[in-house]
Scaffold this motif. Structure first.
Motif, PDB file in Angstrom:
ATOM      1  N   PRO A 136       0.816  -1.224   0.000  1.00  0.00           N
ATOM      2  CA  PRO A 136       0.000   0.000   0.000  1.00  0.00           C
ATOM      3  C   PRO A 136       0.852   1.279   0.000  1.00  0.00           C
ATOM      4  O   PRO A 136       1.893   1.334   0.634  1.00  0.00           O
ATOM      5  CB  PRO A 136      -0.779  -0.094   1.316  1.00  0.00           C
ATOM      6  N   LEU A 137       0.322   2.274  -0.708  1.00  0.00           N
ATOM      7  CA  LEU A 137       0.928   3.592  -0.797  1.00  0.00           C
ATOM      8  C   LEU A 137      -0.137   4.628  -0.450  1.00  0.00           C
ATOM      9  O   LEU A 137      -1.302   4.449  -0.812  1.00  0.00           O
ATOM     10  CB  LEU A 137       1.390   3.864  -2.246  1.00  0.00           C
ATOM     11  N   GLU A 138       0.285   5.726   0.209  1.00  0.00           N
ATOM     12  CA  GLU A 138      -0.670   6.816   0.468  1.00  0.00           C
ATOM     13  C   GLU A 138      -0.726   7.673  -0.789  1.00  0.00           C
ATOM     14  O   GLU A 138       0.195   8.433  -1.073  1.00  0.00           O
ATOM     15  CB  GLU A 138      -0.253   7.640   1.688  1.00  0.00           C
ATOM     16  N   VAL A 139      -1.790   7.528  -1.580  1.00  0.00           N
ATOM     17  CA  VAL A 139      -1.866   8.155  -2.899  1.00  0.00           C
ATOM     18  C   VAL A 139      -2.554   9.513  -2.862  1.00  0.00           C
ATOM     19  O   VAL A 139      -2.368  10.346  -3.755  1.00  0.00           O
ATOM     20  CB  VAL A 139      -2.570   7.234  -3.920  1.00  0.00           C
ATOM     21  N   LEU A 140      -3.363   9.735  -1.866  1.00  0.00           N
ATOM     22  CA  LEU A 140      -3.983  11.028  -1.582  1.00  0.00           C
ATOM     23  C   LEU A 140      -3.994  11.106  -0.056  1.00  0.00           C
ATOM     24  O   LEU A 140      -3.894  10.059   0.598  1.00  0.00           O
ATOM     25  CB  LEU A 140      -5.430  11.080  -2.120  1.00  0.00           C
ATOM     26  N   PRO A 141      -4.125  12.303   0.516  1.00  0.00           N
ATOM     27  CA  PRO A 141      -4.079  12.364   1.985  1.00  0.00           C
ATOM     28  C   PRO A 141      -5.108  11.429   2.631  1.00  0.00           C
ATOM     29  O   PRO A 141      -6.311  11.534   2.376  1.00  0.00           O
ATOM     30  CB  PRO A 141      -4.399  13.829   2.284  1.00  0.00           C
ATOM     31  N   GLY A 142      -4.611  10.464   3.420  1.00  0.00           N
ATOM     32  CA  GLY A 142      -5.512   9.548   4.120  1.00  0.00           C
ATOM     33  C   GLY A 142      -6.045   8.410   3.280  1.00  0.00           C
ATOM     34  O   GLY A 142      -6.851   7.610   3.760  1.00  0.00           O
ATOM     35  N   VAL A 143      -5.611   8.317   2.020  1.00  0.00           N
ATOM     36  CA  VAL A 143      -6.084   7.264   1.105  1.00  0.00           C
ATOM     37  C   VAL A 143      -4.903   6.341   0.790  1.00  0.00           C
ATOM     38  O   VAL A 143      -3.896   6.789   0.225  1.00  0.00           O
ATOM     39  CB  VAL A 143      -6.656   7.851  -0.199  1.00  0.00           C
ATOM     40  N   PHE A 144      -5.060   5.067   1.130  1.00  0.00           N
ATOM     41  CA  PHE A 144      -3.977   4.088   0.956  1.00  0.00           C
ATOM     42  C   PHE A 144      -4.403   3.049  -0.073  1.00  0.00           C
ATOM     43  O   PHE A 144      -5.468   2.441   0.063  1.00  0.00           O
ATOM     44  CB  PHE A 144      -3.649   3.427   2.293  1.00  0.00           C
ATOM     45  N   SER A 145      -3.554   2.843  -1.084  1.00  0.00           N
ATOM     46  CA  SER A 145      -3.937   1.999  -2.218  1.00  0.00           C
ATOM     47  C   SER A 145      -2.917   0.918  -2.501  1.00  0.00           C
ATOM     48  O   SER A 145      -1.718   1.102  -2.272  1.00  0.00           O
ATOM     49  CB  SER A 145      -4.081   2.857  -3.490  1.00  0.00           C
ATOM     50  N   ILE A 146      -3.446  -0.179  -3.047  1.00  0.00           N
ATOM     51  CA  ILE A 146      -2.583  -1.153  -3.712  1.00  0.00           C
ATOM     52  C   ILE A 146      -2.983  -1.175  -5.187  1.00  0.00           C
ATOM     53  O   ILE A 146      -4.125  -0.843  -5.542  1.00  0.00           O
ATOM     54  CB  ILE A 146      -2.694  -2.570  -3.095  1.00  0.00           C
ATOM     55  N   TYR A 147      -2.022  -1.534  -6.031  1.00  0.00           N
ATOM     56  CA  TYR A 147      -2.245  -1.584  -7.480  1.00  0.00           C
ATOM     57  C   TYR A 147      -1.925  -2.979  -7.982  1.00  0.00           C
ATOM     58  O   TYR A 147      -0.923  -3.578  -7.584  1.00  0.00           O
ATOM     59  CB  TYR A 147      -1.326  -0.601  -8.202  1.00  0.00           C
ATOM     60  N   VAL A 148      -2.767  -3.474  -8.869  1.00  0.00           N
ATOM     61  CA  VAL A 148      -2.566  -4.809  -9.436  1.00  0.00           C
ATOM     62  C   VAL A 148      -3.111  -4.803 -10.867  1.00  0.00           C
ATOM     63  O   VAL A 148      -4.042  -4.044 -11.181  1.00  0.00           O
ATOM     64  CB  VAL A 148      -3.266  -5.888  -8.562  1.00  0.00           C
ATOM     65  N   PHE A 149      -2.526  -5.626 -11.718  1.00  0.00           N
ATOM     66  CA  PHE A 149      -3.045  -5.788 -13.072  1.00  0.00           C
ATOM     67  C   PHE A 149      -3.862  -7.065 -13.118  1.00  0.00           C
ATOM     68  O   PHE A 149      -3.392  -8.123 -12.679  1.00  0.00           O
ATOM     69  CB  PHE A 149      -1.899  -5.854 -14.089  1.00  0.00           C
ATOM     70  N   ASP A 150      -5.088  -6.969 -13.628  1.00  0.00           N
ATOM     71  CA  ASP A 150      -5.909  -8.181 -13.765  1.00  0.00           C
ATOM     72  C   ASP A 150      -5.354  -9.000 -14.944  1.00  0.00           C
ATOM     73  O   ASP A 150      -4.440  -8.545 -15.643  1.00  0.00           O
ATOM     74  CB  ASP A 150      -7.405  -7.819 -13.878  1.00  0.00           C
ATOM     75  N   PRO A 151      -5.852 -10.214 -15.195  1.00  0.00           N
ATOM     76  CA  PRO A 151      -5.254 -11.033 -16.259  1.00  0.00           C
ATOM     77  C   PRO A 151      -5.483 -10.470 -17.663  1.00  0.00           C
ATOM     78  O   PRO A 151      -4.857 -10.930 -18.620  1.00  0.00           O
ATOM     79  CB  PRO A 151      -5.936 -12.400 -16.090  1.00  0.00           C
ATOM     80  N   ASN A 152      -6.340  -9.451 -17.795  1.00  0.00           N
ATOM     81  CA  ASN A 152      -6.511  -8.746 -19.078  1.00  0.00           C
ATOM     82  C   ASN A 152      -5.557  -7.564 -19.200  1.00  0.00           C
ATOM     83  O   ASN A 152      -5.628  -6.806 -20.160  1.00  0.00           O
ATOM     84  CB  ASN A 152      -7.949  -8.243 -19.199  1.00  0.00           C
ATOM     85  N   ASP A 153      -4.701  -7.383 -18.185  1.00  0.00           N
ATOM     86  CA  ASP A 153      -3.781  -6.246 -18.096  1.00  0.00           C
ATOM     87  C   ASP A 153      -4.517  -4.935 -17.805  1.00  0.00           C
ATOM     88  O   ASP A 153      -4.035  -3.851 -18.132  1.00  0.00           O
ATOM     89  CB  ASP A 153      -2.914  -6.112 -19.364  1.00  0.00           C
ATOM     90  N   ILE A 154      -5.683  -5.046 -17.203  1.00  0.00           N
ATOM     91  CA  ILE A 154      -6.415  -3.863 -16.736  1.00  0.00           C
ATOM     92  C   ILE A 154      -5.827  -3.481 -15.376  1.00  0.00           C
ATOM     93  O   ILE A 154      -5.656  -4.341 -14.504  1.00  0.00           O
ATOM     94  CB  ILE A 154      -7.920  -4.162 -16.621  1.00  0.00           C
ATOM     95  N   ARG A 155      -5.524  -2.198 -15.225  1.00  0.00           N
ATOM     96  CA  ARG A 155      -4.904  -1.737 -13.986  1.00  0.00           C
ATOM     97  C   ARG A 155      -5.991  -1.462 -12.943  1.00  0.00           C
ATOM     98  O   ARG A 155      -6.850  -0.603 -13.146  1.00  0.00           O
ATOM     99  CB  ARG A 155      -4.088  -0.475 -14.261  1.00  0.00           C
ATOM    100  N   LEU A 156      -5.919  -2.192 -11.861  1.00  0.00           N
ATOM    101  CA  LEU A 156      -6.877  -2.047 -10.764  1.00  0.00           C
ATOM    102  C   LEU A 156      -6.181  -1.432  -9.567  1.00  0.00           C
ATOM    103  O   LEU A 156      -4.991  -1.682  -9.331  1.00  0.00           O
ATOM    104  CB  LEU A 156      -7.438  -3.414 -10.343  1.00  0.00           C
ATOM    105  N   GLU A 157      -6.936  -0.662  -8.816  1.00  0.00           N
ATOM    106  CA  GLU A 157      -6.450  -0.079  -7.572  1.00  0.00           C
ATOM    107  C   GLU A 157      -7.497  -0.407  -6.509  1.00  0.00           C
ATOM    108  O   GLU A 157      -8.702  -0.424  -6.803  1.00  0.00           O
ATOM    109  CB  GLU A 157      -6.324   1.443  -7.761  1.00  0.00           C
ATOM    110  N   PHE A 158      -7.042  -0.705  -5.315  1.00  0.00           N
ATOM    111  CA  PHE A 158      -7.961  -0.936  -4.192  1.00  0.00           C
ATOM    112  C   PHE A 158      -7.591   0.067  -3.115  1.00  0.00           C
ATOM    113  O   PHE A 158      -6.484   0.013  -2.565  1.00  0.00           O
ATOM    114  CB  PHE A 158      -7.856  -2.376  -3.686  1.00  0.00           C
ATOM    115  N   SER A 159      -8.498   0.992  -2.845  1.00  0.00           N
ATOM    116  CA  SER A 159      -8.205   2.119  -1.968  1.00  0.00           C
ATOM    117  C   SER A 159      -8.975   2.009  -0.664  1.00  0.00           C
ATOM    118  O   SER A 159     -10.192   1.756  -0.683  1.00  0.00           O
ATOM    119  CB  SER A 159      -8.599   3.432  -2.656  1.00  0.00           C
ATOM    120  N   CYS A 160      -8.271   2.225   0.448  1.00  0.00           N
ATOM    121  CA  CYS A 160      -8.963   2.261   1.739  1.00  0.00           C
ATOM    122  C   CYS A 160      -8.605   3.535   2.481  1.00  0.00           C
ATOM    123  O   CYS A 160      -7.607   4.197   2.176  1.00  0.00           O
ATOM    124  CB  CYS A 160      -8.649   1.027   2.572  1.00  0.00           C
TER     125      CYS A 160
END
Ligand SMILES: [Fe+2]
Length: 205
Positions: A136-160
């Motif tokens: 996880p990275l803090e991508v906006l103040p207070g927003v922590f994300s992980i990034y992953v590519f789905d098997p179609n090479d679509i870039r997904l982010e999961f933010s908490c």
């Protein structure tokens, strides 16, 4: 989430006559629906809620309204939360080239809102399936994300947003700037003060 919380949540901060309720469905492309279902259901733990083929007549010919230009392609839907659907079309194998997520008009990535515990579960599921991710990275103040590519090479982010605990995150308030903060950037776009006052009218001083 309770109804009370739903009614407390402000609708889009825009013209009072306009009611935007977030994403109804986001439609993406694959050439392998089985692989896609395996990832979204099997790896991420999403629920498949609707499986269909596009009705005949919408692919080729005058009935096409922007659908994929192939007849009766698979069109599946997953529940991506907040009452929104993640949809996929299945293109015939080899019929379309791989996309460029940085092309104009393309989708660069999509971020799904998750709780901190769910983000940790997703990391564990990705690890178990040997799917690499960043964060996880803090991508906006207070927003922590992980990034992953789905098997179609679509870039997904999961933010908490840990500040919101395990509850549904309050996303727009978390990132809404003051008028001065927004104007600091917006003045690099234009020096037209009338325009600047108009687009920042809804922000607090
Ligand atoms: Fe993002």
């Amino acid at each position: 989430m309770t109804d009370a919380l739903v009614t407390e949540r402000p609708n889009a901060r825009t013209d009072a006559k306009m009611s935007f309720y977030g994403v109804h469905h986001l439609a993406l492309n694959t050439d392998d629906m089985k692989m896609t279902v395996d990832f979204y259901v099997g790896v991420l733990g999403m629920q498949l809620v609707h499986a269909m083929k596009v009705p005949p007549g919408l692919g080729v010919g005058p009935g096409n309204r922007g659908n994929p230009p192939f007849e009766e392609v698979r069109h599946y839907f997953f529940d991506m939360g907040r009452d929104g659907l993640l949809a996929f079309f299945e293109m015939p194998k080899g019929a379309k080239e791989k996309g460029d997520r940085n092309a104009l008009g393309a989708m660069q990535h999509v971020s799904l809102a998750v709780s901190p515990e769910t983000q940790a579960s997703i990391r564990a599921r990705l690890d178990a399936h040997k799917v690499p991710y960043d964060g996880p990275l803090e991508v906006l103040p207070g927003v922590f994300s992980i990034y992953v590519f789905d098997p179609n090479d679509i870039r997904l982010e999961f933010s908490c947003q840990p500040k919101n605990g395990e509850g549904e995150p309050s996303i727009v308030p978390q990132v809404t700037q003051t008028k001065a903060e927004a104007l600091h950037e917006l003045r690099s776009l234009t020096r037209d003060e009338t325009w600047l006052a108009g687009v920042t009218a809804g922000l607090k001083e």
